[in-house]
Design a protein around this motif. Structure first.
Motif, PDB file in Angstrom:
ATOM      1  N   THR A   1      -2.196   3.447   6.061  1.00 55.61           N
ATOM      2  CA  THR A   1      -3.336   2.549   6.269  1.00 55.61           C
ATOM      3  C   THR A   1      -4.514   3.003   5.416  1.00 55.61           C
ATOM      4  O   THR A   1      -4.917   4.162   5.483  1.00 55.61           O
ATOM      5  CB  THR A   1      -3.738   2.519   7.757  1.00 55.61           C
ATOM      6  OG1 THR A   1      -2.672   1.944   8.509  1.00 55.61           O
ATOM      7  CG2 THR A   1      -5.002   1.693   7.978  1.00 55.61           C
ATOM      8  N   VAL A   2      -5.021   2.056   4.606  1.00 54.89           N
ATOM      9  CA  VAL A   2      -6.121   2.375   3.696  1.00 54.89           C
ATOM     10  C   VAL A   2      -7.414   1.789   4.257  1.00 54.89           C
ATOM     11  O   VAL A   2      -7.417   0.659   4.749  1.00 54.89           O
ATOM     12  CB  VAL A   2      -5.845   1.740   2.305  1.00 54.89           C
ATOM     13  CG1 VAL A   2      -7.018   1.966   1.359  1.00 54.89           C
ATOM     14  CG2 VAL A   2      -4.560   2.291   1.716  1.00 54.89           C
TER      15      VAL A   2
ATOM     16  N   PHE B   1      -0.243  -5.033  13.224  1.00 53.71           N
ATOM     17  CA  PHE B   1      -0.724  -5.428  14.564  1.00 53.71           C
ATOM     18  C   PHE B   1      -1.445  -4.256  15.238  1.00 53.71           C
ATOM     19  O   PHE B   1      -2.572  -4.379  15.724  1.00 53.71           O
ATOM     20  CB  PHE B   1       0.464  -5.872  15.428  1.00 53.71           C
ATOM     21  CG  PHE B   1       0.103  -6.137  16.863  1.00 53.71           C
ATOM     22  CD1 PHE B   1      -0.508  -7.323  17.223  1.00 53.71           C
ATOM     23  CD2 PHE B   1       0.360  -5.189  17.847  1.00 53.71           C
ATOM     24  CE1 PHE B   1      -0.861  -7.565  18.551  1.00 53.71           C
ATOM     25  CE2 PHE B   1       0.013  -5.422  19.171  1.00 53.71           C
ATOM     26  CZ  PHE B   1      -0.595  -6.615  19.518  1.00 53.71           C
ATOM     27  N   VAL B   2      -0.763  -3.107  15.263  1.00 53.36           N
ATOM     28  CA  VAL B   2      -1.299  -1.938  15.970  1.00 53.36           C
ATOM     29  C   VAL B   2      -2.579  -1.441  15.287  1.00 53.36           C
ATOM     30  O   VAL B   2      -3.570  -1.136  15.960  1.00 53.36           O
ATOM     31  CB  VAL B   2      -0.228  -0.816  16.048  1.00 53.36           C
ATOM     32  CG1 VAL B   2      -0.825   0.488  16.562  1.00 53.36           C
ATOM     33  CG2 VAL B   2       0.923  -1.261  16.949  1.00 53.36           C
ATOM     34  N   GLN B   3      -2.603  -1.401  13.965  1.00 52.98           N
ATOM     35  CA  GLN B   3      -3.798  -0.894  13.279  1.00 52.98           C
ATOM     36  C   GLN B   3      -4.980  -1.855  13.401  1.00 52.98           C
ATOM     37  O   GLN B   3      -6.128  -1.417  13.401  1.00 52.98           O
ATOM     38  CB  GLN B   3      -3.493  -0.560  11.808  1.00 52.98           C
ATOM     39  CG  GLN B   3      -2.525   0.618  11.658  1.00 52.98           C
ATOM     40  CD  GLN B   3      -2.923   1.832  12.502  1.00 52.98           C
ATOM     41  OE1 GLN B   3      -4.095   2.201  12.579  1.00 52.98           O
ATOM     42  NE2 GLN B   3      -1.950   2.451  13.155  1.00 52.98           N
ATOM     43  N   PHE B   4      -4.692  -3.145  13.525  1.00 51.53           N
ATOM     44  CA  PHE B   4      -5.804  -4.061  13.822  1.00 51.53           C
ATOM     45  C   PHE B   4      -6.388  -3.693  15.186  1.00 51.53           C
ATOM     46  O   PHE B   4      -7.604  -3.539  15.346  1.00 51.53           O
ATOM     47  CB  PHE B   4      -5.343  -5.532  13.818  1.00 51.53           C
ATOM     48  CG  PHE B   4      -6.480  -6.505  14.032  1.00 51.53           C
ATOM     49  CD1 PHE B   4      -7.022  -6.717  15.295  1.00 51.53           C
ATOM     50  CD2 PHE B   4      -7.041  -7.200  12.954  1.00 51.53           C
ATOM     51  CE1 PHE B   4      -8.091  -7.591  15.492  1.00 51.53           C
ATOM     52  CE2 PHE B   4      -8.113  -8.079  13.138  1.00 51.53           C
ATOM     53  CZ  PHE B   4      -8.632  -8.267  14.421  1.00 51.53           C
TER      54      PHE B   4
ATOM     55  N   PHE C   1      -9.389  -3.096   4.773  1.00 52.46           N
ATOM     56  CA  PHE C   1      -8.272  -2.356   5.348  1.00 52.46           C
ATOM     57  C   PHE C   1      -7.010  -2.785   4.611  1.00 52.46           C
ATOM     58  O   PHE C   1      -6.693  -3.983   4.581  1.00 52.46           O
ATOM     59  CB  PHE C   1      -8.086  -2.670   6.829  1.00 52.46           C
ATOM     60  CG  PHE C   1      -9.103  -2.027   7.736  1.00 52.46           C
ATOM     61  CD1 PHE C   1      -8.906  -0.734   8.210  1.00 52.46           C
ATOM     62  CD2 PHE C   1     -10.241  -2.721   8.118  1.00 52.46           C
ATOM     63  CE1 PHE C   1      -9.837  -0.138   9.054  1.00 52.46           C
ATOM     64  CE2 PHE C   1     -11.177  -2.133   8.961  1.00 52.46           C
ATOM     65  CZ  PHE C   1     -10.975  -0.834   9.429  1.00 52.46           C
ATOM     66  N   GLY C   2      -6.326  -1.829   4.024  1.00 56.20           N
ATOM     67  CA  GLY C   2      -5.005  -2.089   3.476  1.00 56.20           C
ATOM     68  C   GLY C   2      -4.014  -1.671   4.547  1.00 56.20           C
ATOM     69  O   GLY C   2      -3.866  -0.478   4.833  1.00 56.20           O
ATOM     70  N   LEU C   3      -3.406  -2.660   5.182  1.00 56.66           N
ATOM     71  CA  LEU C   3      -2.508  -2.352   6.303  1.00 56.66           C
ATOM     72  C   LEU C   3      -1.067  -2.356   5.814  1.00 56.66           C
ATOM     73  O   LEU C   3      -0.728  -3.110   4.897  1.00 56.66           O
ATOM     74  CB  LEU C   3      -2.694  -3.397   7.411  1.00 56.66           C
ATOM     75  CG  LEU C   3      -4.126  -3.541   7.944  1.00 56.66           C
ATOM     76  CD1 LEU C   3      -4.226  -4.720   8.915  1.00 56.66           C
ATOM     77  CD2 LEU C   3      -4.574  -2.254   8.623  1.00 56.66           C
ATOM     78  N   PRO C   4      -0.220  -1.566   6.431  1.00 55.01           N
ATOM     79  CA  PRO C   4       1.180  -1.545   6.009  1.00 55.01           C
ATOM     80  C   PRO C   4       1.826  -2.915   6.202  1.00 55.01           C
ATOM     81  O   PRO C   4       1.373  -3.711   7.032  1.00 55.01           O
ATOM     82  CB  PRO C   4       1.814  -0.509   6.940  1.00 55.01           C
ATOM     83  CG  PRO C   4       0.691   0.273   7.513  1.00 55.01           C
ATOM     84  CD  PRO C   4      -0.488  -0.639   7.539  1.00 55.01           C
TER      85      PRO C   4
ATOM     86  N   VAL D   1       0.815  -1.220   0.000  1.00 60.05           N
ATOM     87  CA  VAL D   1       0.000   0.000   0.000  1.00 60.05           C
ATOM     88  C   VAL D   1       0.846   1.266   0.000  1.00 60.05           C
ATOM     89  O   VAL D   1       0.311   2.362  -0.031  1.00 60.05           O
ATOM     90  CB  VAL D   1      -0.970   0.049   1.220  1.00 60.05           C
ATOM     91  CG1 VAL D   1      -2.070  -0.971   1.058  1.00 60.05           C
ATOM     92  CG2 VAL D   1      -0.231  -0.145   2.523  1.00 60.05           C
ATOM     93  N   SER D   2       2.173   1.112   0.019  1.00 60.09           N
ATOM     94  CA  SER D   2       2.979   2.339   0.054  1.00 60.09           C
ATOM     95  C   SER D   2       3.280   2.815  -1.367  1.00 60.09           C
ATOM     96  O   SER D   2       2.529   2.539  -2.298  1.00 60.09           O
ATOM     97  CB  SER D   2       4.244   2.149   0.888  1.00 60.09           C
ATOM     98  OG  SER D   2       4.388   0.834   1.335  1.00 60.09           O
TER      99      SER D   2
END
Ligand code: AMP
Ligand code: MG
Length: 391
Positions: A276-277, A297-300, A287-290, A244-245
Motif C-alpha cells: 500500500t502506497v 477493501f481492508v485498506q480503505f 493511496f496506491g492500493l493493491p 503497485v507491486s
C-alpha cells in the motif's frame, strides 16, 4: 516496510486543511460540524406537562378539585391554580402558575359534581421544568461532531437550520490493469471484472463522500500517467488499485515519481495490503492500493477512512465489540499483522470465516467484522476475548 501502527500514525499526522461550508438540515447528516452550536432558547421553554392530566397543588392531594379550564398544547393557560382547583392540561402544554404537579388522567375519577379526585397513593410531578434540559446560550454541540440523526434534532431545536460543516473530500478512483473489464461485460479468458473500483466507490459513498470515477488505466506508462494526472485534477484523495507491486507492468511507482508525488510509505507489514502506497502532492493525497479486492477493501477501511474524516475535521474511531472466540484460531506465518473476516454467531461468539487470501472477496459475504491478529501471534484460544472491528 513499516508496521501498520506506524502507517496509521503517518496518515493521522499528515497536515490537512479542512475547509468549511454551509449545509441545510436536510443534507447535514453524516457531515462534520465546523462550528460550536449554542442554544438560542431554553429547553423546555416553559414548565411543560409531560402527561395528559390535571395540574394541581401536591399539598392538596387527593382533592377533590374544581376544573378551571382545558389547556391544549400550543395555548396559554388563562387561570392561576388556587386552593381546591385544577386545570385539565394536554401533554406538551404549559402548566399554569400555582400548580406544581400533574396527576395523570388515568389516575383520576370524576365526582357527580364534576370535581376531580386523585385515586392513587403517590405521583411524581410529571412536569418538565423550564430550562431543566438546556439554558439559553448553552453550548449544545461542538465543532468536530460527526452529525448523526439525533444531532439533527438538537440543531433543529436551537434554530440552527444551516450549520457550518466541513467540506467533504472528493474521492477519485482509478483501476489499473489490461486484464480488467467492467461489470457489465463477460470476461474473456484471461480477463477479470473490475470489482475494486465499484467497491471503493461504494465505500466512499457509504460515508457520504462524493466520488469521481476516473476509469481503468491500461498497463502502459502513458495511460497510467495520463489517468493519474487527470485524477489529481478531479479529486482530493486519489485512490488507485493495482499496479503497485513488483510486476513488469506495475508502472505506478515510476509515474508517481515523475508526477512529483511525495511518497510517505510504500509497504506495510499488514495482511492483506502489504504494497500500500501513500503519497502527497500539494494539498492532495494518493493511496496506491493493491489490486486484490480484499486488500483494497481492508485498506480503505483502515487508512483511507481515517484520512477522509481528518479532512472533514473529525477523528474517525472504528466501532469495535469485545467478544469470546467460538473456536481456536491458528496461523503458520506471523510476520505481519493480519485482518481476517469474522462473523458473530447466534451465541455472540467470534467465528473466523473461510478465507483463502486477498483475492477471496466472497469470504466477506457474511462477515460482520474483522479480527486483527498481531505480529508474532500464531494462536488464539477458544473463549479468548477479542475486539471485532465492525463493518
Ligand atoms: P496488481 O496489483 O495489479 O498486480 O493486481 C493484483 C491482483 O489483483 C491481480 O490478480 C489482478 O488481476 C487483481 N486486480 C487488479 N485490479 C483489480 C480490480 N480493479 N478488480 C478486481 N481485481 C483486480
Ligand atoms: Mg496489474
Amino acid at each position: 516496510m513499516i508496521t501498520f501502527e506506524e502507517a496509521l500514525s503517518v496518515v493521522n499526522s499528515i497536515p490537512v486543511k479542512p475547509l468549511a461550508e454551509k449545509a441545510g438540515l436536510d443534507e447535514a447528516v453524516g457531515r462534520v460540524l465546523a462550528e460550536d452550536i449554542f442554544s438560542d432558547v431554553e429547553m423546555p421553554p416553559f414548565n411543560k406537562a409531560a402527561v395528559d392530566g390535571y395540574a394541581c397543588r401536591r399539598s392538596e392531594l387527593p382533592g377533590p378539585f374544581e376544573v378551571l379550564e382545558v389547556v391544549p398544547a400550543g395555548r396559554l393557560p388563562q387561570f392561576i391554580v388556587g386552593l381546591g382547583q385544577c386545570s385539565k392540561i394536554m401533554t406538551g402544554a404549559m402548566v399554569p402558575d400555582g400548580a406544581d404537579t400533574m396527576i395523570m388522567v388515568e389516575h383520576t375519577g370524576t365526582l357527580a359534581d364534576g370535581k376531580i379526585l386523585f385515586l392513587k397513593e403517590k405521583t411524581s410531578s410529571n412536569i418538565a421544568w423550564r430550562a431543566e434540559d438546556v439554558k439559553e446560550g448553552q453550548l449544545v454541540l461542538t465543532s468536530g461532531t460527526l452529525l448523526r440523526p439525533h444531532h439533527i434534532a438538537i440543531l433543529a431545536s436551537v434554530g440552527c437550520d444551516k450549520p457550518t460543516v466541513f467540506r467533504r473530500p472528493v474521492v477519485g478512483i482509478i483501476s489499473t490493469g489490461d486484464e480488467l473489464v467492467e461489470p457489465s461485460e463477460k470476461p474473456a479468458l484471461g480477463q477479470i471484472r473490475n470489482s475494486n473500483a465499484w467497491q471503493l466507490m461504494a465505500q466512499a459513498r457509504a460515508i457520504g463522500l462524493p466520488v469521481e470515477y476516473i476509469g481503468i488505466a491500461a498497463d502502459t506508462k502513458e495511460s497510467t500517467s495520463q489517468l493519474i494526472a487527470s485524477g489529481f485534477d478531479r479529486s482530493d484523495i486519489l485512490l488507485l488499485t493495482g499496479g503497485v507491486s513488483m510486476g513488469d507492468f506495475d508502472f505506478v511507482p515510476e509515474v508517481l515519481d515523475e508526477l512529483g508525488v511525495s511518497i510517505q510509505f510504500k509497504s506495510i507489514a499488514v495482511q492483506p495490503g502489504r504494497p500500500t502506497v501513500f503519497g502527497t502532492r500539494d494539498n492532495k493525497f494518493l493511496f496506491g492500493l493493491p489490486g486484490n479486492p480484499v486488500s483494497s477493501f481492508v485498506q480503505f477501511e483502515l487508512l483511507v477512512k481515517q484520512l477522509a474524516f481528518r479532512m472533514m475535521g473529525h477523528r474517525y474511531k472504528p466501532q469495535t465489540v469485545k467478544l469470546p472466540m467460538a473456536s481456536e484460531y491458528i496461523r503458520k506465518k506471523a510476520e505481519r499483522k493480519s485482518f481476517i473476516p469474522v462473523r458473530i454467531n447466534a451465541e455472540g461468539k467470534i467465528e473466523p470465516l473461510e478465507y483463502h487470501g486477498s483475492a477471496h472477496i466472497h469470504s466477506y459475504e457474511g462477515a460482520d467484522g474483522m479480527l486483527s491478529v498481531e505480529i508474532g501471534e500464531n494462536h488464539i484460544n477458544a473463549g479468548e476475548l477479542r475486539d471485532v472491528r465492525q463493518l
